[in-house]
Structures are given as C-alpha cells and as structure tokens.
Design an enzyme around this catalytic site. Sequence first.
Site, short mmCIF file in Angstrom:
data_model
loop_
_atom_site.label_atom_id
_atom_site.label_comp_id
_atom_site.label_asym_id
_atom_site.label_seq_id
_atom_site.Cartn_x
_atom_site.Cartn_y
_atom_site.Cartn_z
CB SER A 13 -1.00 0.03 1.15
OG SER A 13 -0.15 0.24 2.32
CE LYS A 81 -2.88 2.23 13.43
NZ LYS A 81 -3.85 1.03 12.86
CB THR A 122 -13.99 2.95 12.46
OG1 THR A 122 -12.65 2.08 13.00
CG2 THR A 122 -15.11 2.30 13.55
NE ARG A 126 -8.08 1.88 18.88
CZ ARG A 126 -7.92 3.11 18.30
NH1 ARG A 126 -8.18 4.03 19.17
NH2 ARG A 126 -7.68 3.38 17.21
NE ARG A 127 -8.92 4.32 14.53
CZ ARG A 127 -8.23 4.13 13.68
NH1 ARG A 127 -8.63 3.21 12.54
NH2 ARG A 127 -7.04 4.46 13.68
CE LYS A 128 -20.02 -1.54 16.22
NZ LYS A 128 -20.40 -2.80 15.56
NE ARG A 144 -10.37 -4.83 6.86
CZ ARG A 144 -10.12 -6.15 6.48
NH1 ARG A 144 -11.12 -7.13 6.51
NH2 ARG A 144 -8.83 -6.35 5.89
CB VAL A 147 -4.82 5.27 3.94
CG1 VAL A 147 -5.20 6.53 3.87
CG2 VAL A 147 -4.36 4.77 5.56
CB THR A 149 -9.45 1.33 -0.15
OG1 THR A 149 -8.12 0.82 -0.97
CG2 THR A 149 -10.41 0.53 -0.51
NE ARG A 150 -8.60 2.23 6.12
CZ ARG A 150 -8.00 2.92 7.19
NH1 ARG A 150 -8.56 3.13 8.17
NH2 ARG A 150 -6.56 2.82 7.26
CB CYS A 235 -9.19 -12.46 22.61
SG CYS A 235 -10.80 -11.63 22.54
#
Length: 304
Positions: A13, A81, A122, A126-128, A144, A147, A149-150, A235
Amino acid sequence: MTHKKIRIGTRDSELALWQAKTVQNKLEKLGHETILVPVKSTGDIILDKPLYELGITGIFTKTLDVAMINNDIDIAVHSMKDVPTVLPKGIIEGAVLERANSNDILLHKGVDFLNTNGTIATGSLRRKAQWLHKYPKHAVVDLRGNVNTRMQKLQDSDWNGAIFAAAGLERINLKPKEYIDLDWMIPAPAQGAMLVVAKEDDTYCLEALEKLDHEHSKICVHVEREFLRKLEGGCTAPIGALATIEEDEFHFTGALFSLDGKEKIEVAETIKLEDVNEFGIRCAEKVLNNGGKELMQKIKAVLQ
C-alpha cells in the site's frame, strides 16, 4: 565485517511503502545497500469481512513473517499497532522509530450530525466502542481497506464520517483541511509508531537497525503493548492505551470497553520513569480486577 544488501519487506500500500522507504533512506544514509521487496498481505486481499471475523491476529504482518522465515526478505517494516504482541519464533524487534502523531481523527462531510443521528465508519472495534460510548445514538458501520481505499469509500457513501489514524494520513499527505481531532479517544497501543523486525540470528541487520531506535518511543510503546498483551491474551478486543514521557515522569492511560461502548474500565497513572518496568502489566491487572476479567470473557464469547 560481512556486508550484504538488506532486503526490506513491506506491504504494497502507499502508506506501507512510505514507511519502508523511510527506513530505506535511514539505512542508506548509514552506508548500507538496500532493496525494497513489496508483498501483498492477506489483510489487504480479503476486504469483504471485518478483521475480527478473519480470526487471525497479525493478518497484516503474517505474509511478511512467512517471507522472512523463507529467507525472501531480511527485515520487515510494520505499523507497530498491527503487530501481534508476541512475535513469531525466530523473529525479533530490530528498531522502534520515533513515534509520529498517535491521535485518531474524524474525516467528515459536515458536523451537524454529531448532536443528532449519524453513521460513522471504522474497521476497528476499539474506535467503534469509544465512538458509541460518546455518541450512543449513532450507527457504526464496518470499513476495510488501505487508507486510500477507505477515503474513497467514505466519498462514495452516505456516511457522515470515518475514523482514521492521524499519522497515516499525515505520512502520505492525505490529511484534509477539514477534520476533527479525536483527542478524547484513546489510541491503539503503539499507534503512530513504526517497528522494524529481523531474524534473531541476523547480527548484520540487527546492528544496522539498532542505530534507528528511538529510546523514549520504544519505552512508551512497550508499556502500551504489555498492557494489551496482559488484557487480551490473543483475543481482539476494544482496548486503548497511550503512554507519554515528560522529563522523568511517565504518564499512562489505558482502557477496556464493551463491544457496544456502554462499559468502560479505565486506568490513568503517573510514575517515575525509572519505575517503568512491568508497569503495563500492573495497569492491566487493575483493569482486570475492576471488572475487566468478566468483560473480557463476554467479549471473547461474542467474537469466537
């Protein structure tokens, strides 16, 4: 000393290539010969499923791990991350580069929706969870892709906005003039940091990478990832963590959220920098003992 051309593995990417080229430039300034080896990751190929449904921790890093084990590349550059807290056998951290902006930002088509009903996109649990914690009336849809594409999907949709990591957009000059800095949202552990890994027996590459290490960034992301590892045990869960260093003080904020964002178990502490050893574990234990154990069990039951 043996000399070799260092083969730098990277996702293909635009952002991943920017990161790999940054490492390439730093190594070449130190006098090393390098070559970029772009590889397509499974996480970039399967875009019609949410990440947690694919059930693979490290879906973006696995392809590069395999390339390294097969001796097709010497080192790999990752957004830290995305990297699982336990690296594959035989692969170790070579360098953590100086961290960029760790914040999340909201790209939007006008902000009127914030006080009413809205739809935010998103791919991150975590963000959700944090968005729903603050805006319980909103809908959050899955998003998904890399960057670029989103950003395109946001343009083509009727969504009000989408959440991105500031660092990613800044690195490839895609951050628009209009955005909201989500300084209330706790970032992903190690967000904004780049990690370079190598094989543990490759002394040539490890010695070269050592010079790229940024000490303070490394301490911070290690504590954040220690917190994550202790909480999740492999998890995927809505977990945020951010550590910062000011002079000889170490500040840490971490939180675990329920999937719907209704529950939040947070820890915020400041200690002396010299006491930082295993601090991430101690903070995670506070969360676990404060209802986090039960919450993690609920999350695992839903996601497995």
